[in-house]
Write a protein that holds these residues in place. Structure first.
Motif, PDB file in Angstrom:
ATOM      1  N   UNK A   1      47.514  74.123 -22.558  1.00  0.00           N
ATOM      2  CA  UNK A   1      46.466  75.048 -22.113  1.00  0.00           C
ATOM      3  C   UNK A   1      46.799  76.487 -22.495  1.00  0.00           C
ATOM      4  N   UNK A   2      48.052  76.877 -22.280  1.00  0.00           N
ATOM      5  CA  UNK A   2      48.458  78.243 -22.566  1.00  0.00           C
ATOM      6  C   UNK A   2      48.359  78.572 -24.046  1.00  0.00           C
ATOM      7  N   UNK A   3      48.502  77.551 -24.907  1.00  0.00           N
ATOM      8  CA  UNK A   3      48.478  77.758 -26.359  1.00  0.00           C
ATOM      9  C   UNK A   3      47.084  77.602 -26.957  1.00  0.00           C
ATOM     10  N   UNK A   4      46.062  77.483 -26.114  1.00  0.00           N
ATOM     11  CA  UNK A   4      44.689  77.437 -26.609  1.00  0.00           C
ATOM     12  C   UNK A   4      44.095  76.059 -26.733  1.00  0.00           C
ATOM     13  N   UNK A   5      44.812  75.029 -26.261  1.00  0.00           N
ATOM     14  CA  UNK A   5      44.275  73.681 -26.283  1.00  0.00           C
ATOM     15  C   UNK A   5      43.534  73.361 -25.002  1.00  0.00           C
ATOM     16  N   UNK A   6      43.210  72.105 -24.805  1.00  0.00           N
ATOM     17  CA  UNK A   6      42.521  71.662 -23.595  1.00  0.00           C
ATOM     18  C   UNK A   6      43.147  70.370 -23.096  1.00  0.00           C
ATOM     19  N   UNK A   7      43.013  70.125 -21.809  1.00  0.00           N
ATOM     20  CA  UNK A   7      43.518  68.903 -21.192  1.00  0.00           C
ATOM     21  C   UNK A   7      42.324  68.016 -20.863  1.00  0.00           C
ATOM     22  N   UNK A   8      42.245  66.863 -21.499  1.00  0.00           N
ATOM     23  CA  UNK A   8      41.119  65.952 -21.320  1.00  0.00           C
ATOM     24  C   UNK A   8      41.379  64.923 -20.228  1.00  0.00           C
ATOM     25  N   UNK A   9      42.639  64.549 -20.047  1.00  0.00           N
ATOM     26  CA  UNK A   9      43.058  63.665 -18.960  1.00  0.00           C
ATOM     27  C   UNK A   9      44.275  64.303 -18.327  1.00  0.00           C
ATOM     28  N   UNK A  10      44.152  64.659 -17.052  1.00  0.00           N
ATOM     29  CA  UNK A  10      45.231  65.365 -16.373  1.00  0.00           C
ATOM     30  C   UNK A  10      46.495  64.510 -16.297  1.00  0.00           C
ATOM     31  N   UNK A  11      47.658  65.146 -16.284  1.00  0.00           N
ATOM     32  CA  UNK A  11      48.910  64.390 -16.192  1.00  0.00           C
ATOM     33  C   UNK A  11      48.928  63.494 -14.958  1.00  0.00           C
ATOM     34  N   UNK A  12      49.396  62.294 -15.146  1.00  0.00           N
ATOM     35  CA  UNK A  12      49.487  61.369 -14.025  1.00  0.00           C
ATOM     36  C   UNK A  12      49.998  60.022 -14.464  1.00  0.00           C
ATOM     37  N   UNK A  13      50.141  59.132 -13.488  1.00  0.00           N
ATOM     38  CA  UNK A  13      50.610  57.773 -13.745  1.00  0.00           C
ATOM     39  C   UNK A  13      49.388  56.923 -14.088  1.00  0.00           C
ATOM     40  N   UNK A  14      49.103  56.786 -15.371  1.00  0.00           N
ATOM     41  CA  UNK A  14      47.893  56.093 -15.812  1.00  0.00           C
ATOM     42  C   UNK A  14      47.891  54.637 -15.374  1.00  0.00           C
TER      43      UNK A  14
ATOM     44  N   UNK B   1      43.882  68.122 -26.308  1.00  0.00           N
ATOM     45  CA  UNK B   1      43.339  68.439 -27.628  1.00  0.00           C
ATOM     46  C   UNK B   1      43.923  69.766 -28.071  1.00  0.00           C
ATOM     47  N   UNK B   2      44.230  69.870 -29.362  1.00  0.00           N
ATOM     48  CA  UNK B   2      44.744  71.125 -29.891  1.00  0.00           C
ATOM     49  C   UNK B   2      43.591  72.122 -30.085  1.00  0.00           C
ATOM     50  N   UNK B   3      43.858  73.369 -30.464  1.00  0.00           N
ATOM     51  CA  UNK B   3      42.777  74.352 -30.589  1.00  0.00           C
ATOM     52  C   UNK B   3      41.705  73.995 -31.613  1.00  0.00           C
ATOM     53  N   UNK B   4      42.037  73.116 -32.578  1.00  0.00           N
ATOM     54  CA  UNK B   4      41.044  72.678 -33.564  1.00  0.00           C
ATOM     55  C   UNK B   4      40.241  71.481 -33.078  1.00  0.00           C
ATOM     56  N   UNK B   5      40.638  70.898 -31.944  1.00  0.00           N
ATOM     57  CA  UNK B   5      39.912  69.765 -31.382  1.00  0.00           C
ATOM     58  C   UNK B   5      40.542  68.411 -31.595  1.00  0.00           C
ATOM     59  N   UNK B   6      41.688  68.332 -32.287  1.00  0.00           N
ATOM     60  CA  UNK B   6      42.349  67.047 -32.517  1.00  0.00           C
ATOM     61  C   UNK B   6      42.967  66.542 -31.213  1.00  0.00           C
ATOM     62  N   UNK B   7      42.637  65.304 -30.856  1.00  0.00           N
ATOM     63  CA  UNK B   7      43.053  64.705 -29.586  1.00  0.00           C
ATOM     64  C   UNK B   7      44.324  63.895 -29.786  1.00  0.00           C
ATOM     65  N   UNK B   8      45.252  64.025 -28.833  1.00  0.00           N
ATOM     66  CA  UNK B   8      46.465  63.212 -28.860  1.00  0.00           C
ATOM     67  C   UNK B   8      46.990  63.091 -27.434  1.00  0.00           C
ATOM     68  N   UNK B   9      48.020  62.277 -27.257  1.00  0.00           N
ATOM     69  CA  UNK B   9      48.569  62.038 -25.941  1.00  0.00           C
ATOM     70  C   UNK B   9      49.959  62.624 -25.774  1.00  0.00           C
TER      71      UNK B   9
END
Length: 255
Positions: A89-102, A112-120
């Motif tokens: 978040x601080x680096x300009x990305x977004x959190x799509x699924x909050x940290x937790x025990x999935x 997602x990074x600032x360009x929109x690429x999603x990863x885990x």
């Protein structure tokens, strides 16, 4: 066979597929790669574990929502899940699924990074759980595909601790994400006609045969096979439900 069971901060740790028909997807990849695919279990969010010769390779499960596209997701190991999500978040990305025990024992977040690429982001609690890599049917490489990948380098340095280096693929420069002395992923400059994303490459022994099999089973050839000295030959495929992945026949190691 290459089995990884220790994952430094920033190293790839897992991939999974979310598909609108996860049972049919399991059949497709089982027939393509020879995977052994287990049962879809409620306690794992209806994901099934895919294995090769008894070692974990990937997971296959349902979409997180009705409007989500079929997609492969790459996960990277982090030492502190909440801190990594906060850094995203601080680096300009977004959190799509909050940290937790999935699911029990699996702590992760989707960002997602600032360009929109999603990863885990994945904080593994069982440090000795093995993952098969770099042989036929297993993940061989991960690649950030974006119109201006260099614009995200500071983000990945902050979140995953990557250092950035460069190699040549043919005549073109190609970015590398490094953890210590090891290049763990790449960064490819696209033509900007597709959204930024992470592309998962699976190792195959014979690219031409694998492409034929992938399309016979209902997939679509997305890019014609390409090659580069020192790398090998590769092609992108769209599976029958729309998830994009790549096949890579690595160049043989010199004798």
């Amino acid at each position: 066979m290459p089995i990884e069971d220790a994952f430094r901060h920033g190293t790839p740790i897992w991939v999974d597929l979310q598909s609108p028909d996860h049972a049919a997807a399991a059949h497709y990849y089982r027939e393509l790669f020879g995977w052994e695919v287990g049962a879809f279990l409620p306690e794992t969010g209806n994901f099934a574990l895919a294995q090769s010769r008894g070692v974990a390779v990937a997971a296959i499960g349902p979409l997180p929502g009705p409007d989500a596209p079929a997609a492969w997701t790459a996960y990277f190991s982090v030492d502190d899940l909440q801190a990594a999500a906060d850094a995203a978040l601080a680096a300009g990305g977004s959190v799509l699924l909050e940290p937790g025990e999935a699911v029990p024992g699996v702590w992760l977040a989707i960002v997602a990074d600032p360009a929109g690429a999603v990863f885990g982001l994945w904080q593994r609690m069982e440090r000795n759980a093995p993952w098969l890599r770099d042989e036929p049917g297993a993940v061989d490489w991960l690649e950030l595909v974006a119109a201006e990948p260099e614009s995200t380098f500071a983000f990945y340095e902050s979140v995953l601790g990557f250092a950035v280096s460069e190699m040549r693929v043919g005549e073109q420069p190609y970015g590398l994400f490094d953890v210590g002395e090891t290049s763990v992923a790449g960064a490819y400059t696209s033509d900007g006609t597709e959204p930024a994303h992470w592309l998962v490459y699976f190792n195959v022994a014979d690219l031409d045969a694998a492409v034929v099999r992938a399309t016979e089973l209902g997939g679509t050839l997305r890019t014609e096979p390409l090659s580069a000295p020192g790398v090998g030959r590769w092609a992108e495929i769209v599976d029958p439900h729309g998830a994009v992945f790549a096949l890579l026949e690595p160049e043989p190691e010199p004798l």
